[in-house]
Write a protein that holds these residues in place. Structure first.
Motif, short mmCIF file in Angstrom:
data_model
loop_
_atom_site.label_atom_id
_atom_site.label_comp_id
_atom_site.label_asym_id
_atom_site.label_seq_id
_atom_site.Cartn_x
_atom_site.Cartn_y
_atom_site.Cartn_z
N ASP A 49 -69.27 -4.67 56.24
CA ASP A 49 -69.47 -5.90 57.01
C ASP A 49 -68.62 -5.85 58.28
OD1 ASP A 49 -70.45 -8.60 57.48
OD2 ASP A 49 -68.46 -9.28 56.87
N THR A 50 -67.36 -5.47 58.13
CA THR A 50 -66.46 -5.35 59.28
C THR A 50 -66.94 -4.29 60.26
OG1 THR A 50 -64.57 -6.07 57.96
CG2 THR A 50 -64.08 -4.86 59.98
N ARG A 53 -70.23 -5.33 62.07
CA ARG A 53 -69.98 -6.32 63.12
C ARG A 53 -69.36 -5.66 64.35
NH1 ARG A 53 -66.19 -9.84 61.17
NH2 ARG A 53 -66.33 -9.15 59.03
N ASP A 54 -68.39 -4.78 64.13
CA ASP A 54 -67.75 -4.08 65.25
C ASP A 54 -68.74 -3.21 66.01
OD1 ASP A 54 -65.35 -5.23 64.55
OD2 ASP A 54 -64.41 -3.37 63.84
N GLY A 56 -71.99 -3.83 66.18
CA GLY A 56 -73.14 -4.62 66.63
C GLY A 56 -74.39 -4.30 65.85
N GLU A 57 -74.25 -3.94 64.58
CA GLU A 57 -75.40 -3.58 63.75
C GLU A 57 -75.52 -4.54 62.58
OE1 GLU A 57 -75.61 0.43 62.38
OE2 GLU A 57 -74.99 1.27 64.31
N THR A 58 -76.70 -4.57 62.00
CA THR A 58 -76.91 -5.26 60.73
C THR A 58 -77.41 -4.23 59.73
OG1 THR A 58 -79.16 -5.89 61.39
CG2 THR A 58 -77.43 -7.52 61.73
N THR A 79 -67.35 3.47 65.70
CA THR A 79 -66.38 2.46 66.12
C THR A 79 -64.98 3.01 66.34
OG1 THR A 79 -65.78 1.86 63.84
CG2 THR A 79 -67.62 0.64 64.85
#
Length: 85
Positions: A49-50, A53-54, A56-58, A79
């Motif tokens: 999840d972290t 988010r960093d 920019g993906e789902t 990242t």
């Protein structure tokens, strides 16, 4: 075994070891894991999840342990998290 040598780091292992054995670089492909097809762990989900988010993906929330591991490696590279400096 006395207390003085129970915690000794000078002792040489006599068999297979894990951990700080720099010579042991064997890694299994996540798809070869016995539990690789089980649902990802809570720790994997939280870290993904972290990372997602960093980056920019789902990602799908129903990944297997093996799939989660592969996404973690990919997203760490993307990242810069988890890389050694």
């Amino acid at each position: 075994m006395t207390e003085s040598n129970m915690h000794s780091t000078d002792a040489q292992p006599t068999g297979d070891v894990i951990g700080a054995d720099a010579a042991n670089t064997t890694e299994k492909d996540p798809h070869d894991w016995v539990t690789g097809d089980e649902p990802m762990t809570g720790a994997q989900r939280s870290y993904l999840d972290t990372l997602a988010r960093d980056a920019g993906e789902t990602l799908s929330a129903d990944l297997t342990k093996a799939e989660a591991s592969e996404h973690i490696e990919r997203l760490q590279e993307k990242t810069g998290r988890g890389s050694e400096s």
